[in-house]
Design a protein around this motif. Structure first.
Motif, PDB file in Angstrom:
ATOM      1  N   MET A   1      49.256  35.131  44.886  1.00 13.43           N
ATOM      2  CA  MET A   1      49.205  36.566  44.620  1.00 13.43           C
ATOM      3  C   MET A   1      50.414  37.128  43.892  1.00 13.43           C
ATOM      4  SD  MET A   1      47.540  38.083  48.108  1.00 13.43           S
ATOM      5  CE  MET A   1      45.825  37.773  48.537  1.00 13.43           C
ATOM      6  N   PHE A   2      51.595  36.683  44.266  1.00 13.31           N
ATOM      7  CA  PHE A   2      52.770  37.419  43.829  1.00 13.31           C
ATOM      8  C   PHE A   2      53.182  37.182  42.378  1.00 13.31           C
ATOM      9  CE2 PHE A   2      52.798  38.373  48.239  1.00 13.31           C
ATOM     10  CZ  PHE A   2      53.368  39.640  48.299  1.00 13.31           C
ATOM     11  N   PRO A   3      52.823  36.067  41.746  1.00 11.67           N
ATOM     12  CA  PRO A   3      53.042  36.012  40.296  1.00 11.67           C
ATOM     13  C   PRO A   3      52.242  37.085  39.556  1.00 11.67           C
ATOM     14  CG  PRO A   3      52.805  33.805  41.161  1.00 11.67           C
ATOM     15  CD  PRO A   3      52.470  34.739  42.285  1.00 11.67           C
ATOM     16  N   ARG A   4      51.063  37.429  40.055  1.00  7.27           N
ATOM     17  CA  ARG A   4      50.277  38.514  39.460  1.00  7.27           C
ATOM     18  C   ARG A   4      51.001  39.848  39.612  1.00  7.27           C
ATOM     19  NH1 ARG A   4      44.846  37.251  38.542  1.00  7.27           N
ATOM     20  NH2 ARG A   4      44.240  39.432  38.761  1.00  7.27           N
ATOM     21  N   LEU A   5      51.564  40.083  40.802  1.00  2.00           N
ATOM     22  CA  LEU A   5      52.300  41.331  41.019  1.00  2.00           C
ATOM     23  C   LEU A   5      53.524  41.382  40.130  1.00  2.00           C
ATOM     24  CD1 LEU A   5      52.713  43.958  42.601  1.00  2.00           C
ATOM     25  CD2 LEU A   5      53.963  42.639  44.318  1.00  2.00           C
ATOM     26  N   TRP A   6      54.251  40.258  40.030  1.00  2.00           N
ATOM     27  CA  TRP A   6      55.435  40.243  39.174  1.00  2.00           C
ATOM     28  C   TRP A   6      55.051  40.542  37.726  1.00  2.00           C
ATOM     29  CZ3 TRP A   6      57.068  38.077  34.733  1.00  2.00           C
ATOM     30  CH2 TRP A   6      58.427  38.193  34.423  1.00  2.00           C
TER      31      TRP A   6
ATOM     32  N   HIS B   1      40.222  58.578  38.631  1.00  2.00           N
ATOM     33  CA  HIS B   1      41.607  58.189  38.905  1.00  2.00           C
ATOM     34  C   HIS B   1      41.992  57.108  37.903  1.00  2.00           C
ATOM     35  CE1 HIS B   1      41.694  60.465  42.677  1.00  2.00           C
ATOM     36  NE2 HIS B   1      40.474  59.999  42.897  1.00  2.00           N
ATOM     37  N   GLN B   2      42.975  57.429  37.075  1.00  2.00           N
ATOM     38  CA  GLN B   2      43.305  56.549  35.954  1.00  2.00           C
ATOM     39  C   GLN B   2      44.072  55.309  36.408  1.00  2.00           C
ATOM     40  OE1 GLN B   2      45.798  58.335  33.003  1.00  2.00           O
ATOM     41  NE2 GLN B   2      45.532  56.673  31.524  1.00  2.00           N
ATOM     42  N   ASP B   3      43.652  54.164  35.901  1.00  2.00           N
ATOM     43  CA  ASP B   3      44.332  52.891  36.104  1.00  2.00           C
ATOM     44  C   ASP B   3      45.114  52.583  34.822  1.00  2.00           C
ATOM     45  OD1 ASP B   3      45.173  50.333  36.577  1.00  2.00           O
ATOM     46  OD2 ASP B   3      43.170  49.444  36.711  1.00  2.00           O
ATOM     47  N   VAL B   4      46.446  52.589  34.913  1.00  2.00           N
ATOM     48  CA  VAL B   4      47.256  52.373  33.711  1.00  2.00           C
ATOM     49  C   VAL B   4      47.408  50.894  33.373  1.00  2.00           C
ATOM     50  CG1 VAL B   4      48.541  54.506  34.141  1.00  2.00           C
ATOM     51  CG2 VAL B   4      49.475  52.320  34.928  1.00  2.00           C
ATOM     52  N   THR B   5      46.948  50.024  34.279  1.00  2.00           N
ATOM     53  CA  THR B   5      47.075  48.589  34.031  1.00  2.00           C
ATOM     54  C   THR B   5      45.835  48.042  33.331  1.00  2.00           C
ATOM     55  OG1 THR B   5      46.095  47.819  36.121  1.00  2.00           O
ATOM     56  CG2 THR B   5      48.418  48.430  36.152  1.00  2.00           C
ATOM     57  N   GLU B   6      45.985  46.870  32.742  1.00  2.00           N
ATOM     58  CA  GLU B   6      44.869  46.201  32.070  1.00  2.00           C
ATOM     59  C   GLU B   6      44.774  44.754  32.584  1.00  2.00           C
ATOM     60  OE1 GLU B   6      45.696  46.476  27.936  1.00  2.00           O
ATOM     61  OE2 GLU B   6      45.472  48.651  27.844  1.00  2.00           O
ATOM     62  N   ARG B   7      43.633  44.137  32.347  1.00  2.00           N
ATOM     63  CA  ARG B   7      43.395  42.783  32.840  1.00  2.00           C
ATOM     64  C   ARG B   7      44.497  41.824  32.393  1.00  2.00           C
ATOM     65  NH1 ARG B   7      38.763  40.080  34.509  1.00  2.00           N
ATOM     66  NH2 ARG B   7      37.503  41.897  33.963  1.00  2.00           N
ATOM     67  N   GLU B   8      44.935  41.978  31.137  1.00  2.00           N
ATOM     68  CA  GLU B   8      45.935  41.063  30.588  1.00  2.00           C
ATOM     69  C   GLU B   8      47.274  41.190  31.279  1.00  2.00           C
ATOM     70  OE1 GLU B   8      44.167  43.243  28.799  1.00  2.00           O
ATOM     71  OE2 GLU B   8      42.642  41.825  28.075  1.00  2.00           O
ATOM     72  N   ASP B   9      47.539  42.325  31.924  1.00  2.00           N
ATOM     73  CA  ASP B   9      48.835  42.536  32.587  1.00  2.00           C
ATOM     74  C   ASP B   9      49.045  41.607  33.771  1.00  2.00           C
ATOM     75  OD1 ASP B   9      49.075  44.616  30.794  1.00  2.00           O
ATOM     76  OD2 ASP B   9      48.555  46.178  32.250  1.00  2.00           O
ATOM     77  N   TYR B  10      47.965  41.043  34.301  1.00  2.00           N
ATOM     78  CA  TYR B  10      48.046  40.228  35.494  1.00  2.00           C
ATOM     79  C   TYR B  10      48.116  38.734  35.194  1.00  2.00           C
ATOM     80  CZ  TYR B  10      46.633  44.586  37.734  1.00  2.00           C
ATOM     81  OH  TYR B  10      46.584  45.887  38.157  1.00  2.00           O
ATOM     82  N   ALA B  11      48.232  38.400  33.929  1.00  2.00           N
ATOM     83  CA  ALA B  11      48.211  36.976  33.539  1.00  2.00           C
ATOM     84  C   ALA B  11      49.444  36.286  34.068  1.00  2.00           C
ATOM     85  CB  ALA B  11      48.129  36.861  32.031  1.00  2.00           C
TER      86      ALA B  11
END
Length: 511
Positions: A94-99, A501-511
């Motif tokens: 999980m935490f590499p995604r959060l980082w 409710h706006q999500d400012v993140t995108e799928r690619e941000d979690y790579a």
């Protein structure tokens, strides 16, 4: 007064104090920026992160409390071993995604991520407030661990004179944290962890030799302390308590703000994965530390007149210090006490920084000064870190230690209620933030009620389902309720409201 131990302890403490101030020049950055002061610029590699997380998670109170639980309750205390093993696969996944998403958007705290992911400031505020309230008694318990060690060396006069060493340690902690930020505990953690490895390895070799070997130690332990008691009919008894404590504690550990801060300061997701693979080395040491509780029991320390006052003052928490004084040379006991004392400074510093980051980013900036400059933001964080330490010192000096322990018990129940918003938010945006907020409130309220019914003396709640009593960790039971409510209410809120409710993140941000 154990002067040899005091001399060694004082010398090592002075050394790490100097390191704390020197750390301001280590991997230099602009400490007037919260990313630099509170996260060291996210530049820590595998080795430094390993020491930092080890120093962060395996605290002075761990060194004192885990053997104390073994000493008093027996095998139940070993739940700490599987829980520290269960947690690292979660960290790896999980935490590499959060980082990754935090690095992309400049998130400093978990509440920053929740606000960016769900676009709901109220949910972010709930996460921030939970983190602050759950961490404050945790800081106090580090000072409790240090107080036990100081008292064991013979410095336990009443009044201001008796508390003076703890106050001096607090002032040192406050000064180098304010000056150097996260760099200070990271550098000191290296010394602390080396001392702990030396102390533990030495203790498990020297002490059993003086007690007749491990066979003699285990022979001296009553059978009921060596295994979990079999459950009575119609109940899962200690089995469900042990299992839920291990699993619930594993789920909660890295939700604490200080754990998040250690992860966020890493230089990449790969560093986090590598640390998830090698941090179980600390679990091996924790298992050895736990055995000290059995050694103290076998040594019958509470019956020895020279330790009567210590046990009367500190209870089972005095078991390990008494064992070290009784069976180790004075200079080696000084090294072990220094490891515990410095083991209080490192996590206390990181915890105060984490609390400061949460308050500054998610309360002060969000509600009072949305236009504050980066310099003002960092200045406020430094001030809040001082206030957090003052609050912790007040707990230790002004109130009964039992209150800090009770609040820490509640802290685990509270902090796990942020799990649905954070862990599930790393993978899906399906949950409605309002449903998550309701689930959080129900989890907090139910968990607090469970602890209240137990007189705030335990977190093991006897849940009855289908006629079977399942004593279990209240944190795990309540987070399941929290998640169920969030899942049920999400489609309800979407059906009755069109608020986006706006999500400012995108799928690619979690790579």
């Amino acid at each position: 007064m154990h002067w040899t131990a005091i001399t060694v302890f004082t010398g090592l403490f002075a050394f790490v104090t100097i390191l704390g101030f020197v750390a301001a020049r280590w991997r230099q950055g602009d400490l007037n920026q919260i990313q630099e002061w509170g996260l060291a610029g996210r530049r820590f590699g595998t080795v430094v992160t390993w020491f930092l997380l080890g120093g962060d998670l395996y605290t002075a109170y761990t060194f004192i409390a885990v053997p104390a639980l073994i000493y008093s309750a027996g095998a139940m205390g070993f739940f700490a071993i599987p829980y520290t093993i269960l947690v690292y696969p979660l960290v790896f996944v999980m935490f590499p995604r959060l980082w990754s998403v935090a690095h992309k958007h400049g998130f400093v705290t978990a509440a920053d991520f929740v606000n960016g992911r769900y676009g709901h400031q109220g949910l972010a505020f709930a996460v921030a407030l939970t983190g602050i309230v759950a961490t404050m008694p945790y800081i106090a318990l580090q000072l409790v661990g240090m107080e036990v060690v100081i008292g064991a060396m013979g410095i336990h006069a009443d009044g201001l004179l008796g508390e003076l060493p703890l106050i001096i340690a607090f002032l040192i902690l406050a000064a180098f944290t304010y000056t150097s930020g996260l760099r200070a505990p990271a550098m000191i953690a290296i010394v602390k962890d080396v001392l702990i490895y030396v102390a533990v390895i030495g203790a498990i070799i020297i002490i059993p030799g003086k007690l007749g070997g491990y066979t003699a130690i285990f022979s001296a332990i009553p059978p009921e302390k060596l295994t979990l008691p079999p459950p009575p009919e119609g109940s899962l008894g200690s089995y469900s308590a042990y299992a839920t404590l291990a699993l619930g504690s594993a789920l909660a550990l890295f939700l604490y703000p200080h754990s998040m801060t250690g992860v966020m300061s890493s230089s990449s997701g790969h560093v986090i994965r590598r640390n998830a693979a090698i941090l179980p080395a600390y679990s091996v040491v924790l298992g050895l530390i736990a055995l000290l509780g059995y050694m103290a029991f076998a040594d019958n320390l509470s019956a020895k007149p020279e330790f009567a006052e210590g046990f009367a003052r500190y209870g089972a928490n005095f078991a390990v210090p008494a064992l070290f004084l009784d069976k180790l040379p004075g200079w080696f006991a000084g090294i072990a006490f220094a490891a515990i004392g410095i083991g209080a400074l490192v996590p206390a510093a990181i915890m105060s920084i984490a609390v400061a980051n949460l308050f500054t980013r998610n309360i002060y900036k969000a509600y009072f000064r949305p236009d504050c400059t980066p310099e003002a933001e960092a200045r406020m964080a430094k001030i809040i870190s001082l206030i957090a330490k003052i609050g912790a010192l007040f707990f230790v000096l002004g109130l009964q230690q039992s209150l800090a322990i009770q609040l820490q018990l509640l802290g685990g129940i509270w902090i796990i209620q942020t799990l649905p918003a954070i862990f599930f938010g790393l993978y899906t945006r399906w949950f409605d933030p309002r449903a998550l907020l309701v689930g959080w409130a129900v989890g907090i309220g139910t968990g607090t009620w469970m602890a209240w019914t137990l007189g705030f003396k335990s977190s093991i709640y006897p849940l009855v389902l289908f006629g079977v009593t399942m004593p279990g960790y209240a944190a795990l039971y309540t987070v399941i309720l929290n998640l169920a409510i969030a899942a049920i209410l999400t489609p309800v809120f979407r059906a009755i409201s069109t608020t986006a409710h706006q999500d400012v993140t995108e799928r690619e941000d979690y790579a």
